[in-house]
Design a protein around this motif. Sequence first.
Motif, PDB file in Angstrom:
ATOM      1  N   LYS A   1      64.197   9.399  54.181  1.00 45.29           N
ATOM      2  CA  LYS A   1      63.045   8.896  53.428  1.00 45.29           C
ATOM      3  C   LYS A   1      62.697   9.783  52.243  1.00 45.29           C
ATOM      4  O   LYS A   1      62.373   9.282  51.150  1.00 45.29           O
ATOM      5  CB  LYS A   1      61.839   8.787  54.376  1.00 45.29           C
ATOM      6  CG  LYS A   1      60.599   8.202  53.722  1.00 45.29           C
ATOM      7  CD  LYS A   1      59.469   8.076  54.742  1.00 45.29           C
ATOM      8  CE  LYS A   1      58.218   7.481  54.107  1.00 45.29           C
ATOM      9  NZ  LYS A   1      57.117   7.341  55.096  1.00 45.29           N
ATOM     10  N   TYR A   2      62.774  11.097  52.451  1.00 45.76           N
ATOM     11  CA  TYR A   2      62.351  12.036  51.404  1.00 45.76           C
ATOM     12  C   TYR A   2      63.516  12.763  50.743  1.00 45.76           C
ATOM     13  O   TYR A   2      63.302  13.650  49.905  1.00 45.76           O
ATOM     14  CB  TYR A   2      61.386  13.074  52.002  1.00 45.76           C
ATOM     15  CG  TYR A   2      60.179  12.471  52.678  1.00 45.76           C
ATOM     16  CD1 TYR A   2      59.283  11.680  51.972  1.00 45.76           C
ATOM     17  CD2 TYR A   2      59.941  12.695  54.034  1.00 45.76           C
ATOM     18  CE1 TYR A   2      58.176  11.118  52.596  1.00 45.76           C
ATOM     19  CE2 TYR A   2      58.841  12.139  54.669  1.00 45.76           C
ATOM     20  CZ  TYR A   2      57.961  11.354  53.951  1.00 45.76           C
ATOM     21  OH  TYR A   2      56.866  10.798  54.568  1.00 45.76           O
ATOM     22  N   GLY A   3      64.753  12.418  51.084  1.00 40.74           N
ATOM     23  CA  GLY A   3      65.903  13.138  50.559  1.00 40.74           C
ATOM     24  C   GLY A   3      66.105  13.005  49.067  1.00 40.74           C
ATOM     25  O   GLY A   3      66.790  13.821  48.456  1.00 40.74           O
ATOM     26  N   ASN A   4      65.515  11.970  48.437  1.00 40.67           N
ATOM     27  CA  ASN A   4      65.658  11.787  46.994  1.00 40.67           C
ATOM     28  C   ASN A   4      64.740  12.692  46.192  1.00 40.67           C
ATOM     29  O   ASN A   4      64.874  12.803  44.978  1.00 40.67           O
ATOM     30  CB  ASN A   4      65.364  10.324  46.629  1.00 40.67           C
ATOM     31  CG  ASN A   4      63.937   9.918  46.968  1.00 40.67           C
ATOM     32  OD1 ASN A   4      63.454  10.204  48.072  1.00 40.67           O
ATOM     33  ND2 ASN A   4      63.265   9.245  46.045  1.00 40.67           N
TER      34      ASN A   4
ATOM     35  N   THR B   1      74.893   7.710  48.600  1.00 38.29           N
ATOM     36  CA  THR B   1      75.104   6.682  49.625  1.00 38.29           C
ATOM     37  C   THR B   1      73.981   6.622  50.660  1.00 38.29           C
ATOM     38  O   THR B   1      73.972   5.727  51.496  1.00 38.29           O
ATOM     39  CB  THR B   1      76.431   6.946  50.363  1.00 38.29           C
ATOM     40  OG1 THR B   1      76.362   8.221  51.026  1.00 38.29           O
ATOM     41  CG2 THR B   1      77.597   6.947  49.384  1.00 38.29           C
ATOM     42  N   LYS B   2      73.053   7.583  50.631  1.00 35.17           N
ATOM     43  CA  LYS B   2      71.944   7.666  51.588  1.00 35.17           C
ATOM     44  C   LYS B   2      72.445   7.899  53.025  1.00 35.17           C
ATOM     45  O   LYS B   2      71.745   7.583  53.988  1.00 35.17           O
ATOM     46  CB  LYS B   2      71.070   6.395  51.559  1.00 35.17           C
ATOM     47  CG  LYS B   2      70.697   5.906  50.171  1.00 35.17           C
ATOM     48  CD  LYS B   2      69.893   6.924  49.391  1.00 35.17           C
ATOM     49  CE  LYS B   2      69.506   6.392  48.017  1.00 35.17           C
ATOM     50  NZ  LYS B   2      68.857   7.413  47.179  1.00 35.17           N
TER      51      LYS B   2
ATOM     52  N   VAL C   1      61.392  21.235  46.906  1.00 26.15           N
ATOM     53  CA  VAL C   1      60.017  21.675  47.161  1.00 26.15           C
ATOM     54  C   VAL C   1      59.186  20.521  47.709  1.00 26.15           C
ATOM     55  O   VAL C   1      58.478  20.665  48.721  1.00 26.15           O
ATOM     56  CB  VAL C   1      59.385  22.244  45.871  1.00 26.15           C
ATOM     57  CG1 VAL C   1      57.921  22.605  46.123  1.00 26.15           C
ATOM     58  CG2 VAL C   1      60.155  23.472  45.389  1.00 26.15           C
ATOM     59  N   GLU C   2      59.278  19.369  47.063  1.00 26.97           N
ATOM     60  CA  GLU C   2      58.549  18.188  47.539  1.00 26.97           C
ATOM     61  C   GLU C   2      59.100  17.717  48.885  1.00 26.97           C
ATOM     62  O   GLU C   2      58.346  17.280  49.758  1.00 26.97           O
ATOM     63  CB  GLU C   2      58.644  17.054  46.520  1.00 26.97           C
ATOM     64  CG  GLU C   2      57.882  17.293  45.234  1.00 26.97           C
ATOM     65  CD  GLU C   2      57.962  16.083  44.316  1.00 26.97           C
ATOM     66  OE1 GLU C   2      57.471  15.009  44.695  1.00 26.97           O
ATOM     67  OE2 GLU C   2      58.535  16.220  43.214  1.00 26.97           O
TER      68      GLU C   2
END
Length: 462
Positions: free
Chosen positions: A185-188, A116-117, A192-193
Amino acid sequence: GYDITSYYQAAKEVGGDLFDFVEVDDHTIGVCVADVSGKGVPGSMVMTMIRTALRLEARGNKNPAEVLAKVNQFVTDDIRKGMFVTSFYIVLDSRERMISFASAGHNPMILYRGKTKETFYLNPPGFPVGITLPDIHLFDKTIRADRIRLHPDDMLVVYTDGITEAMNHKREMYGDERFLAAIRKYGNLDVVEFVSKLKEDLQSFTGGYEQNDDVTLVAVKENMEAVDVKIDMFKELFELAGKSDVTILQACKEMDVSPSTYYKYKKIYEEGGYEYLREMLHGYTNVGLRHMSIEVKTKLYDIIREHPEYGPKRLSDLLNSRKYSFVEIPPRLIYEELKRAKLNHRKQRERFVQRGGKRRLKPPGTPLLTLDGEVMVGGFRSEDMEKGPQFFQAPSPQPSLKNRERMITMKSNKNGSDESDKKTDASREDADKTENEIKITSDASKSDDNENILSEEVKKER
């Protein structure tokens, strides 16, 4: 099934932050993030004590609230007065796919829902370790734990305030909003990334400016469906127990499952096979039923600013409209949020709008104390909280009747009452009545918000 990555950057040569991983049992690990009030060598010495105590108490104990309570008992007498440690402790059960957590006055843990972000602040109440409290049992009585199950691609972020309070050359702070935006923004990405991108974003903001606080972050991401893990375990158990040379008791012992659990789920399997068993196991702890996401809170306060006269039911109906993307939130959950924010009365919401309508969405890490030593959990008195399901709570002794009577007497003397001159053999009912009268008198000089809450509660009691 859990991917875990950490990031640490000390502000000085000797840091005052801690993150540690502890083996609880063969299927469970503990993750702790802590921040000491002092820096340098003194802070490092305190953190060494915390780490030692945590590793002693965590082994075999899946109750995070109880572990932190025992750590507090272990180190309180040895911490220098004025110093304290905030900490967040998570217990990851890889077999049950259950995550239990407790906080000792720390920043809230952030949950990112991959599907659901949405983002959630998760922060059960608890005082910092080593802090001086008016009652030696107050730490044990206040700290609580909660638990959730994650879906694949969900992520938990535990951090210290060195991230949100990081500054650039203009003395601007990185802040909670920028931090949440980076998580969304980067949760997907994989952990490590994710940590790498978050580190780049933070360093880009600070521009190499020297920081005064340590930066610590631990990210935990779920990459397995809990029900799949359980199904695989039961398949292995049933196949093992079906062998001619292995008894059911031996199979259960080898798989670390109780015989009662075996017979319970074996019956379900025999009734409908693995698909039926999957349906029965598919229930999970729905965090949305007990917590409100940060995005929904933002919409809720937008409505309150426009319609302060609306109560929980009308607020719930308006959220579930096209304008707010048909968000379904039960009125009960809205009422709990309003009560936490001291906006559960119409006059309070109207004053809130008159004052500008700004509300801090991030809950405080440490419960507040009134002048008379009562705990304010989530923005209101702990005794006024509605009793919900509590999964864990550190055991604590109850005050005796003599201590209760002594507290009543002290409050009576403080208010200049003549009750102390009365006979000490008064009935218990009269003592309870006196205590309520004293509480009303002592609260008379507080703010209008507290007066409204108190008067409403007294009416309910009557």
